[in-house]
Design an enzyme around this catalytic site. Structure first.
Site, PDB file in Angstrom:
ATOM      1  N   THR A 189       0.766  -1.248   0.000  1.00  0.00           N
ATOM      2  CA  THR A 189       0.000   0.000   0.000  1.00  0.00           C
ATOM      3  C   THR A 189       0.798   1.299   0.000  1.00  0.00           C
ATOM      4  OG1 THR A 189      -0.313   0.189   2.405  1.00  0.00           O
ATOM      5  CG2 THR A 189      -1.885  -1.156   1.222  1.00  0.00           C
ATOM      6  N   GLU A 275      -3.707  12.552   2.183  1.00  0.00           N
ATOM      7  CA  GLU A 275      -3.900  13.782   1.417  1.00  0.00           C
ATOM      8  C   GLU A 275      -5.168  14.523   1.862  1.00  0.00           C
ATOM      9  OE1 GLU A 275      -1.611  12.429  -2.677  1.00  0.00           O
ATOM     10  OE2 GLU A 275      -3.790  12.257  -2.575  1.00  0.00           O
TER      11      GLU A 275
END
EC number: 2.3.1.35
Length: 406
Positions: A189, A275
């Site tokens: 990931t 983010e």
């Protein structure tokens, strides 16, 4: 065991550097981690069918089971979906490191991160590698520079270290990672690089890392996207001087425990730096029928866009959570589910044995103002449990990814 925030140069015999080559605008974009002696190597890689050139090569290195001595990483360009030229450029990266440090090319691991589908500016990378030899250092600065050089949309470098004893030998583990977007619970990931001075066989090193990945990197999500470049790797050079671990004994279990703490710390750092994220979510499920069921439900919750946006809005919309559990593919009885939210501002129970509670919305909103929120779910289907980590999804996430290439 003591956890610190040193990096990859903490274990004996590891050097690192981070340099600027021009791939990114005035920021470091090339990192090298080097072991003074050949090290055993293990890795876990993306399950995406579209794999970047470095991942394909690293899979071959892992399958050969040989030793490695260096890792070279560029940021700003993923070298993914770049065809035959991408494979050639990746091999050139490895060969340049081998020539520069006088080691075998098959002992060089490569990694890239950044924009997909753009040819790698290999001339800049070659020049950067050739100039890097004088900057390699085993001190703290080398680790910091390397951790900074692998960042893309990350806002902070991610480093962690630990030391523990095996007999009379002090063992050190150091690590760095990058990851902020395109994070989904499916193998590695993101990019993570772990170093240790432990002496341990390649087989057990791989076993420990593979098993740890299931409950660390595999249990995080920022946005549900699995990258083409995901990988986590570990180098073990044996310079601590312990007797090599070749069987699953007490020493192996001790190492495995510390490694897992390292991996979980990095995993949580990645999610916290998601983010546009404003909240770290920790989902804890207990009382599930099986471990696999518990994992499925955790992943489904942390991956739900509706759950993420509800937390961003500080809305205790627990129905979205129960809904995501229902479509997760897990075997569950909704009538036995209880749910509670908890943060530094308090806690509030919103569901009891499948029955909604008449809770105070204002208090719930206050609890959800916390930057770290626990979602505590208890069930009556069995005794299995799991933990997953996610984050909210904000307007800023859209802005970042709307102009990522500009």
């Amino acid at each position: 065991m003591r956890i610190n925030h040193d990096g990859v140069t903490k274990p004996k015999g590891f050097l690192a550097c981070g340099r600027y080559t021009g791939l990114k605008n005035k920021r470091r974009d090339l990192a090298i981690v080097f072991s003074e002696v050949p090290a055993n190597f293990a890795g876990v890689f993306t399950t995406n069918k579209v794999k970047a050139a470095p991942v394909l090569r690293n899979l071959e290195i892992r399958e050969k089971g040989g030793k490695v001595q260096a890792v070279v990483v560029n940021s700003g360009n993923a070298n993914a979906c770049t065809g035959e030229q991408g494979l050639i450029d990746n091999q050139t990266m490895a060969q340049t490191v081998a020539d520069t440090f006088n080691i075998d090319v098959d002992t060089v691991v490569t990694a890239s991160t950044g924009v997909i589908g753009v040819p790698l500016p290999i001339d800049k990378i070659v020049e950067g590698i050739e100039k890097s030899s004088t900057f390699l250092t085993g001190d703290r600065q080398g680790a910091i520079d390397a951790a900074s050089a692998i960042m893309t949309t990350d806002t902070v470098p991610k480093e962690v270290s630990a030391h523990f004893m095996i007999g009379d030998k002090e063992i050190n583990i150091g690590a760095m990672a990058k990851g902020s977007g395109m994070i989904h619970p499916n193998m590695a990931t993101m990019l993570a690089f772990v170093t240790t001075d432990l002496a341990i066989s390649t087989e057990l090193l791989q076993k420990a890392m593979s098993e740890s990945t299931l409950d660390s990197y595999n249990m995080i999500s920022v946005d549900g996207d699995t990258s083409t470049n995901d990988m986590v790797s570990i180098m073990a050079n044996g310079m601590a001087g312990n007797e090599e671990i070749t069987e699953e004994n007490e020493d192996y279990e001790k190492f495995k425990e510390v490694l897992h703490v390292i991996n979980m710390e990095l995993a949580k750092m990645i999610v916290k730096d998601g983010e546009g994220a404003t909240k770290l979510l920790e989902v804890k499920i207990s009382g599930a029928k099986t471990k696999d069921d518990a994992r499925k439900m955790c992943k489904s919750i942390i991956n739900s866009s509706l759950v993420k946006t509800a937390f961003f809005g500080e809305d205790a919309n627990w129905g979205r959570i129960l809904c995501s559990m229902g479509y997760s593919g897990a075997d569950l009885d909704p009538s036995g589910v209880s749910l509670e939210f908890k943060s530094r501002f308090g806690s509030i129970r919103v569901l009891e044995d499948g029955v909604p509670l008449d809770f105070n919305e204002e208090i719930a909103s206050e609890v959800l103002k916390g930057s770290a929120i626990e979602v505590l779910i208890t069930m009556k289907d069995g005794d299995a449990s799991s933990i997953g980590w996610g984050c909210d999804m904000s307007y800023e996430y859209v802005r970042i990814n709307g102009d990522y290439r500009s």
